[in-house]
Write a protein that holds these residues in place. Sequence first.
Motif, PDB file in Angstrom:
ATOM      1  N   LEU A 137       0.772  -1.331   0.127  1.00  0.00           N
ATOM      2  CA  LEU A 137       0.034  -0.151   0.081  1.00  0.00           C
ATOM      3  C   LEU A 137       0.941   1.241  -0.024  1.00  0.00           C
ATOM      4  N   ILE A 138       1.855   1.225   0.905  1.00  0.00           N
ATOM      5  CA  ILE A 138       2.839   2.354   0.919  1.00  0.00           C
ATOM      6  C   ILE A 138       3.596   2.533  -0.254  1.00  0.00           C
ATOM      7  N   GLN A 139       3.960   1.598  -0.864  1.00  0.00           N
ATOM      8  CA  GLN A 139       4.915   1.306  -2.123  1.00  0.00           C
ATOM      9  C   GLN A 139       3.985   1.979  -3.154  1.00  0.00           C
ATOM     10  N   GLU A 140       2.742   1.551  -3.410  1.00  0.00           N
ATOM     11  CA  GLU A 140       1.903   1.964  -4.353  1.00  0.00           C
ATOM     12  C   GLU A 140       1.496   3.307  -4.477  1.00  0.00           C
ATOM     13  N   ALA A 141       1.417   3.825  -3.154  1.00  0.00           N
ATOM     14  CA  ALA A 141       1.301   5.526  -2.914  1.00  0.00           C
ATOM     15  C   ALA A 141       2.723   5.908  -3.350  1.00  0.00           C
ATOM     16  N   ASN A 142       3.636   5.491  -3.066  1.00  0.00           N
ATOM     17  CA  ASN A 142       4.763   6.186  -3.602  1.00  0.00           C
ATOM     18  C   ASN A 142       5.083   6.008  -5.034  1.00  0.00           C
ATOM     19  N   GLU A 143       4.639   4.938  -5.806  1.00  0.00           N
ATOM     20  CA  GLU A 143       4.792   4.858  -7.160  1.00  0.00           C
ATOM     21  C   GLU A 143       3.511   5.808  -7.873  1.00  0.00           C
ATOM     22  N   ALA A 144       2.493   6.122  -7.067  1.00  0.00           N
ATOM     23  CA  ALA A 144       1.661   7.014  -7.549  1.00  0.00           C
ATOM     24  C   ALA A 144       2.059   8.439  -7.434  1.00  0.00           C
ATOM     25  N   GLY A 145       3.142   8.764  -7.059  1.00  0.00           N
ATOM     26  CA  GLY A 145       3.774  10.097  -6.853  1.00  0.00           C
ATOM     27  C   GLY A 145       3.714  10.796  -5.544  1.00  0.00           C
ATOM     28  N   ILE A 146       3.661  10.039  -4.550  1.00  0.00           N
ATOM     29  CA  ILE A 146       3.648  10.364  -2.974  1.00  0.00           C
ATOM     30  C   ILE A 146       5.058  10.156  -2.780  1.00  0.00           C
ATOM     31  N   THR A 147       5.835  11.093  -2.613  1.00  0.00           N
ATOM     32  CA  THR A 147       7.472  10.878  -2.206  1.00  0.00           C
ATOM     33  C   THR A 147       7.406  10.475  -0.672  1.00  0.00           C
ATOM     34  N   TYR A 148       8.283   9.702  -0.210  1.00  0.00           N
ATOM     35  CA  TYR A 148       8.398   9.417   1.197  1.00  0.00           C
ATOM     36  C   TYR A 148       8.745  10.537   2.219  1.00  0.00           C
ATOM     37  N   GLN A 149       9.316  11.764   1.684  1.00  0.00           N
ATOM     38  CA  GLN A 149       9.276  13.034   2.442  1.00  0.00           C
ATOM     39  C   GLN A 149       7.852  13.521   2.653  1.00  0.00           C
ATOM     40  N   GLU A 150       7.030  13.453   1.452  1.00  0.00           N
ATOM     41  CA  GLU A 150       5.610  14.048   1.473  1.00  0.00           C
ATOM     42  C   GLU A 150       5.109  13.111   2.492  1.00  0.00           C
ATOM     43  N   MET A 151       4.991  11.936   2.510  1.00  0.00           N
ATOM     44  CA  MET A 151       4.352  11.242   3.392  1.00  0.00           C
ATOM     45  C   MET A 151       4.744  11.477   4.968  1.00  0.00           C
ATOM     46  N   ALA A 152       5.970  11.713   5.161  1.00  0.00           N
ATOM     47  CA  ALA A 152       6.430  12.161   6.455  1.00  0.00           C
ATOM     48  C   ALA A 152       5.971  13.342   6.887  1.00  0.00           C
ATOM     49  N   ASP A 153       5.729  14.415   5.867  1.00  0.00           N
ATOM     50  CA  ASP A 153       5.369  15.808   6.045  1.00  0.00           C
ATOM     51  C   ASP A 153       4.010  15.516   6.522  1.00  0.00           C
ATOM     52  N   ARG A 154       3.121  14.842   6.018  1.00  0.00           N
ATOM     53  CA  ARG A 154       1.417  14.877   6.191  1.00  0.00           C
ATOM     54  C   ARG A 154       1.060  13.514   7.086  1.00  0.00           C
ATOM     55  N   GLY A 155       2.134  12.641   7.367  1.00  0.00           N
ATOM     56  CA  GLY A 155       1.489  11.290   8.241  1.00  0.00           C
ATOM     57  C   GLY A 155       1.769  11.935   9.487  1.00  0.00           C
ATOM     58  N   ILE A 156       0.749  12.521  10.268  1.00  0.00           N
ATOM     59  CA  ILE A 156       0.737  12.983  11.627  1.00  0.00           C
ATOM     60  C   ILE A 156      -0.244  11.960  12.168  1.00  0.00           C
ATOM     61  N   ASP A 157       0.108  11.415  13.527  1.00  0.00           N
ATOM     62  CA  ASP A 157      -0.837  10.706  14.313  1.00  0.00           C
ATOM     63  C   ASP A 157      -1.737  11.599  15.230  1.00  0.00           C
ATOM     64  N   PRO A 158      -2.777  11.095  15.482  1.00  0.00           N
ATOM     65  CA  PRO A 158      -3.714  11.769  16.565  1.00  0.00           C
ATOM     66  C   PRO A 158      -3.007  12.448  17.636  1.00  0.00           C
ATOM     67  N   GLN A 159      -1.659  12.222  18.185  1.00  0.00           N
ATOM     68  CA  GLN A 159      -1.097  12.837  19.181  1.00  0.00           C
ATOM     69  C   GLN A 159      -0.241  13.779  18.628  1.00  0.00           C
ATOM     70  N   GLY A 160      -0.297  14.007  17.455  1.00  0.00           N
ATOM     71  CA  GLY A 160       0.429  15.027  16.616  1.00  0.00           C
ATOM     72  C   GLY A 160       1.899  14.504  16.438  1.00  0.00           C
ATOM     73  N   LYS A 161       2.329  13.335  16.560  1.00  0.00           N
ATOM     74  CA  LYS A 161       3.646  13.019  16.090  1.00  0.00           C
ATOM     75  C   LYS A 161       3.748  12.656  14.570  1.00  0.00           C
ATOM     76  N   ARG A 162       4.733  12.841  13.957  1.00  0.00           N
ATOM     77  CA  ARG A 162       5.133  12.415  12.705  1.00  0.00           C
ATOM     78  C   ARG A 162       5.872  11.301  12.553  1.00  0.00           C
ATOM     79  N   LEU A 163       5.564  10.387  11.652  1.00  0.00           N
ATOM     80  CA  LEU A 163       6.343   9.265  11.374  1.00  0.00           C
ATOM     81  C   LEU A 163       7.618   9.695  10.359  1.00  0.00           C
ATOM     82  N   PRO A 164       8.778   9.553  10.771  1.00  0.00           N
ATOM     83  CA  PRO A 164      10.100   9.757   9.674  1.00  0.00           C
ATOM     84  C   PRO A 164       9.840   9.163   8.241  1.00  0.00           C
TER      85      PRO A 164
END
Length: 143
Positions: free
Chosen positions: A24-51
Amino acid sequence: MTAAATASDQGAAGTTPAGALSRLIQEANEAGITYQEMADRGIDPQGKRLPKQWYQKLVKTPPVNPPSPDQMQAIAAATRRPFRRVQEATAEQWLMYEATELAGYDEEVRIIVGHLAGKSKAELMKWRYMIEAEERARREAGE
């Protein structure tokens, strides 16, 4: 040079296929979402980001333990996939459980199907034939 290519091919053949969440993550990456973009918007309910490296590692060398519910929320936001889809992919990858759903049916149908789970093939065939016979009878009666 040829030996290196052969060694690389052998290593690739020995790798295990990616799990559902990794795909699922690889497909999102191949569809154009970079890992850095994932890190930028991947915020959990506690406000923490996954690197960024966390997503890369999940695709390349997944950890032994599944992500927490908060991490799954971050993954959903990062990949722009529904949380439910991330949950299903996590369950499939770590628990070998594939979620299925009866869409478009009411609670009665879901209850009936739930009762049929685990029945023998003969019992399932009996129920199928009874349901099909009832449907035929309705059609023939013009209902």
